[in-house]
Design a protein around this motif. Structure first.
Motif, PDB file in Angstrom:
ATOM      1  N   ARG A  77      -6.483 -11.346   8.650  1.00  0.00           N
ATOM      2  CA  ARG A  77      -7.656 -12.109   8.208  1.00  0.00           C
ATOM      3  C   ARG A  77      -7.528 -13.580   8.543  1.00  0.00           C
ATOM      4  O   ARG A  77      -8.539 -14.297   8.619  1.00  0.00           O
ATOM      5  CB  ARG A  77      -7.882 -11.913   6.705  1.00  0.00           C
ATOM      6  CG  ARG A  77      -8.605 -10.616   6.381  1.00  0.00           C
ATOM      7  CD  ARG A  77      -9.044 -10.582   4.923  1.00  0.00           C
ATOM      8  NE  ARG A  77      -7.937 -10.269   4.046  1.00  0.00           N
ATOM      9  CZ  ARG A  77      -7.566  -9.027   3.741  1.00  0.00           C
ATOM     10  NH1 ARG A  77      -8.199  -7.998   4.252  1.00  0.00           N
ATOM     11  NH2 ARG A  77      -6.547  -8.823   2.921  1.00  0.00           N
ATOM     12  N   ALA A 108       0.830  -1.204   0.000  1.00  0.00           N
ATOM     13  CA  ALA A 108       0.000   0.000   0.000  1.00  0.00           C
ATOM     14  C   ALA A 108       0.865   1.255   0.000  1.00  0.00           C
ATOM     15  O   ALA A 108       0.554   2.244  -0.679  1.00  0.00           O
ATOM     16  CB  ALA A 108      -0.932  -0.006   1.213  1.00  0.00           C
ATOM     17  N   ILE A 146      -4.988  -3.670  11.720  1.00  0.00           N
ATOM     18  CA  ILE A 146      -5.101  -3.323  10.307  1.00  0.00           C
ATOM     19  C   ILE A 146      -5.570  -4.551   9.532  1.00  0.00           C
ATOM     20  O   ILE A 146      -5.060  -5.654   9.731  1.00  0.00           O
ATOM     21  CB  ILE A 146      -3.756  -2.831   9.736  1.00  0.00           C
ATOM     22  CG1 ILE A 146      -3.219  -1.654  10.570  1.00  0.00           C
ATOM     23  CG2 ILE A 146      -3.910  -2.432   8.279  1.00  0.00           C
ATOM     24  CD1 ILE A 146      -4.090  -0.426  10.573  1.00  0.00           C
ATOM     25  N   GLU A 147      -6.529  -4.357   8.646  1.00  0.00           N
ATOM     26  CA  GLU A 147      -7.084  -5.450   7.848  1.00  0.00           C
ATOM     27  C   GLU A 147      -6.104  -5.851   6.756  1.00  0.00           C
ATOM     28  O   GLU A 147      -6.025  -5.211   5.714  1.00  0.00           O
ATOM     29  CB  GLU A 147      -8.422  -5.027   7.240  1.00  0.00           C
ATOM     30  CG  GLU A 147      -9.467  -4.562   8.241  1.00  0.00           C
ATOM     31  CD  GLU A 147     -10.136  -5.721   8.961  1.00  0.00           C
ATOM     32  OE1 GLU A 147      -9.838  -6.891   8.638  1.00  0.00           O
ATOM     33  OE2 GLU A 147     -10.973  -5.453   9.852  1.00  0.00           O
ATOM     34  N   THR A 148      -5.358  -6.909   7.007  1.00  0.00           N
ATOM     35  CA  THR A 148      -4.402  -7.429   6.032  1.00  0.00           C
ATOM     36  C   THR A 148      -4.608  -8.932   5.893  1.00  0.00           C
ATOM     37  O   THR A 148      -5.407  -9.543   6.604  1.00  0.00           O
ATOM     38  CB  THR A 148      -2.957  -7.159   6.476  1.00  0.00           C
ATOM     39  OG1 THR A 148      -2.711  -7.869   7.716  1.00  0.00           O
ATOM     40  CG2 THR A 148      -2.708  -5.665   6.685  1.00  0.00           C
ATOM     41  N   ARG A 182     -10.981  -5.464  16.159  1.00  0.00           N
ATOM     42  CA  ARG A 182     -11.756  -4.416  15.501  1.00  0.00           C
ATOM     43  C   ARG A 182     -12.538  -3.558  16.488  1.00  0.00           C
ATOM     44  O   ARG A 182     -12.829  -2.394  16.211  1.00  0.00           O
ATOM     45  CB  ARG A 182     -12.725  -5.055  14.502  1.00  0.00           C
ATOM     46  CG  ARG A 182     -12.027  -5.666  13.300  1.00  0.00           C
ATOM     47  CD  ARG A 182     -12.954  -6.588  12.530  1.00  0.00           C
ATOM     48  NE  ARG A 182     -12.279  -7.165  11.362  1.00  0.00           N
ATOM     49  CZ  ARG A 182     -12.641  -8.299  10.788  1.00  0.00           C
ATOM     50  NH1 ARG A 182     -13.667  -8.992  11.266  1.00  0.00           N
ATOM     51  NH2 ARG A 182     -11.979  -8.746   9.744  1.00  0.00           N
ATOM     52  N   GLN A 227     -13.695  -0.461  14.565  1.00  0.00           N
ATOM     53  CA  GLN A 227     -13.422  -1.101  13.288  1.00  0.00           C
ATOM     54  C   GLN A 227     -11.921  -1.213  13.091  1.00  0.00           C
ATOM     55  O   GLN A 227     -11.146  -0.554  13.793  1.00  0.00           O
ATOM     56  CB  GLN A 227     -14.021  -0.285  12.136  1.00  0.00           C
ATOM     57  CG  GLN A 227     -13.328   1.074  11.929  1.00  0.00           C
ATOM     58  CD  GLN A 227     -13.955   1.877  10.809  1.00  0.00           C
ATOM     59  OE1 GLN A 227     -15.137   2.185  10.845  1.00  0.00           O
ATOM     60  NE2 GLN A 227     -13.142   2.205   9.807  1.00  0.00           N
ATOM     61  N   GLY A 261      -8.447  -0.807  10.799  1.00  0.00           N
ATOM     62  CA  GLY A 261      -7.930   0.125   9.811  1.00  0.00           C
ATOM     63  C   GLY A 261      -7.549  -0.619   8.548  1.00  0.00           C
ATOM     64  O   GLY A 261      -7.698  -1.839   8.451  1.00  0.00           O
ATOM     65  N   TYR A 262      -7.032   0.120   7.568  1.00  0.00           N
ATOM     66  CA  TYR A 262      -6.648  -0.467   6.300  1.00  0.00           C
ATOM     67  C   TYR A 262      -5.216  -0.074   5.957  1.00  0.00           C
ATOM     68  O   TYR A 262      -4.715   0.952   6.432  1.00  0.00           O
ATOM     69  CB  TYR A 262      -7.605  -0.015   5.190  1.00  0.00           C
ATOM     70  CG  TYR A 262      -9.002  -0.565   5.362  1.00  0.00           C
ATOM     71  CD1 TYR A 262      -9.341  -1.813   4.865  1.00  0.00           C
ATOM     72  CD2 TYR A 262      -9.956   0.153   6.075  1.00  0.00           C
ATOM     73  CE1 TYR A 262     -10.613  -2.333   5.047  1.00  0.00           C
ATOM     74  CE2 TYR A 262     -11.230  -0.355   6.267  1.00  0.00           C
ATOM     75  CZ  TYR A 262     -11.555  -1.606   5.757  1.00  0.00           C
ATOM     76  OH  TYR A 262     -12.805  -2.121   5.946  1.00  0.00           O
ATOM     77  N   PRO A 263      -4.550  -0.886   5.151  1.00  0.00           N
ATOM     78  CA  PRO A 263      -3.179  -0.533   4.764  1.00  0.00           C
ATOM     79  C   PRO A 263      -3.078   0.870   4.186  1.00  0.00           C
ATOM     80  O   PRO A 263      -2.064   1.562   4.367  1.00  0.00           O
ATOM     81  CB  PRO A 263      -2.830  -1.594   3.714  1.00  0.00           C
ATOM     82  CG  PRO A 263      -3.657  -2.782   4.101  1.00  0.00           C
ATOM     83  CD  PRO A 263      -4.950  -2.210   4.611  1.00  0.00           C
ATOM     84  N   GLU A 264      -4.123   1.326   3.507  1.00  0.00           N
ATOM     85  CA  GLU A 264      -4.114   2.666   2.932  1.00  0.00           C
ATOM     86  C   GLU A 264      -4.041   3.748   4.005  1.00  0.00           C
ATOM     87  O   GLU A 264      -3.536   4.845   3.764  1.00  0.00           O
ATOM     88  CB  GLU A 264      -5.355   2.870   2.061  1.00  0.00           C
ATOM     89  CG  GLU A 264      -5.360   2.071   0.770  1.00  0.00           C
ATOM     90  CD  GLU A 264      -5.663   0.589   0.970  1.00  0.00           C
ATOM     91  OE1 GLU A 264      -5.412  -0.195   0.039  1.00  0.00           O
ATOM     92  OE2 GLU A 264      -6.153   0.207   2.058  1.00  0.00           O
ATOM     93  N   ASP A 265      -4.571   3.468   5.208  1.00  0.00           N
ATOM     94  CA  ASP A 265      -4.454   4.419   6.314  1.00  0.00           C
ATOM     95  C   ASP A 265      -2.994   4.617   6.702  1.00  0.00           C
ATOM     96  O   ASP A 265      -2.551   5.737   6.985  1.00  0.00           O
ATOM     97  CB  ASP A 265      -5.247   3.931   7.529  1.00  0.00           C
ATOM     98  CG  ASP A 265      -6.741   3.916   7.279  1.00  0.00           C
ATOM     99  OD1 ASP A 265      -7.262   4.913   6.758  1.00  0.00           O
ATOM    100  OD2 ASP A 265      -7.386   2.901   7.622  1.00  0.00           O
TER     101      ASP A 265
END
Length: 339
Positions: A284, A96, A278-280, A295, A302, A304-308
């Motif tokens: 998962r 990301a 972080i959702e990776t 989460r 919730q 986070g995401y790699p983009e964060d």
């Protein structure tokens, strides 16, 4: 909270240059997974660049204006002409970050282990970067990486150095073998120290002596970002080795920042980022209960995401963040642990 350090505080162009980018980042949607954090900014150390035009482009104010040619900053391209090295970037957070920097106009040099060569090569082809397969725990890896930078970067110098590579060998301390502990330390911590020294940065050893391998491989206003972890702040059951290395990276960033401010090329900063859940691909694969708790253990309920993380890394690497150094930015949604 943005804490402005340096007296006297006046509404001058110098003050604006120091705080414009940190304020803009915290007010944009890209900082959505950052809450309850304090960023300290040193007055006079930042640069606003073409800030107003860049902000107009993001808010749409300049979209219908065809009377002028937008600068790279006004087009939202923060890293036109910059060269960025990202370790551990074949997937997840590293991928990301590489993708984000390439989208911002940077040329990306991507590094990962030989076992990830196919994924790394595919990603670098996608973003127009250059791949380099190397296990950073191997003896002499830092010298080979240095030679790679000297051959691929313009004038042999980087603008951004992002230490993302890391491994886990989770086990309770009572059952953990010495090899499992040392494997994590070699990749997560020792490799960072060895690479920085090989790149001519001030040493972490007594007296701060520079490496004897050659000149500094970072340009003036260069940026160094270390990927720490919320577990480096709070600790984690079964991750004594991992938590130790991530805590050490935060301490290293804090200690080296003061040295960099007085030695080497001017304007180099170093900071750490501590991601929360972080959702990776890795998270998962966690048990369902672990994912649920991860989460829900923050103020946003919730993951986070790699983009964060990529957005926070881009913020710390942009020219206007020169007043931010030696800090650890938590990108965790205000996690309940490690306060």
């Amino acid at each position: 909270m943005v804490v402005v350090r340096g007296a006297p505080f006046t509404l001058s162009s110098q003050t604006f240059a120091s705080i414009a980018w940190p304020l803009a980042f915290l007010l944009l949607h890209e900082s959505a997974f950052i809450s309850g954090q304090k960023i300290t900014v040193e007055l006079g150390a930042g640069s606003s660049g073409d800030f107003c035009a860049w902000l107009e482009s993001l808010t749409g104010a300049a979209n219908n204006d065809t009377s002028r040619t937008l600068s790279p900053a006004a087009e939202g391209k923060l890293f036109i002409g910059k060269t960025c090295l990202v370790t551990g970037c074949s997937r997840g957070i590293g991928a990301a970050i590489a993708t984000r920097f390439a989208a911002e106009g940077a040329r990306v040099l991507g590094v990962d282990v030989p076992g990830a060569r196919q994924r790394l090569t595919a990603l670098m082809e996608e973003v127009g970067g250059t791949a380099f397969s190397q296990d950073l725990a191997e003896e002499g890896a830092e010298k080979r990486l240095r030679d790679f930078v000297l051959a691929e970067a313009p004038a042999g110098k980087l603008d951004c150095l992002i230490h993302n590579a890391g491994v886990t060998r989770d086990r309770t301390l009572r059952r953990m073998t010495a090899e499992e502990f040392e494997q994590v330390v070699k990749v997560n911590l020792e490799a960072v120290l060895r690479i920085n020294e090989a790149f001519g940065l001030p040493s972490h050893t007594e007296g701060g002596t520079k490496s004897q391998l050659g000149p500094v491989l970072l340009n003036p206003l260069g940026r160094i970002v270390l990927l720490s972890s919320i577990n480096g702040i709070a600790g984690a059951f079964g991750q004594t080795n991992y938590s130790f290395t991530k805590a050490a990276l935060s301490g290293y960033a804090h200690a080296l920042a003061s040295v960099l401010s007085t030695r080497g090329p001017p304007g180099i900063t170093i900071n750490a980022i501590a991601p929360g859940f972080i959702e990776t691909d890795m998270t998962r694969r966690m048990p369902t209960l672990g994912k649920f708790l991860g989460r829900r253990a923050n103020a946003l309920s919730q993951g986070g995401y790699p983009e964060d993380i990529a957005a926070a890394t881009a913020f710390l690497c942009c020219e206007g963040s020169g007043g931010v150094s030696g800090q650890t930015l938590r990108v965790c949604g205000l996690n309940a642990v490690g306060k």
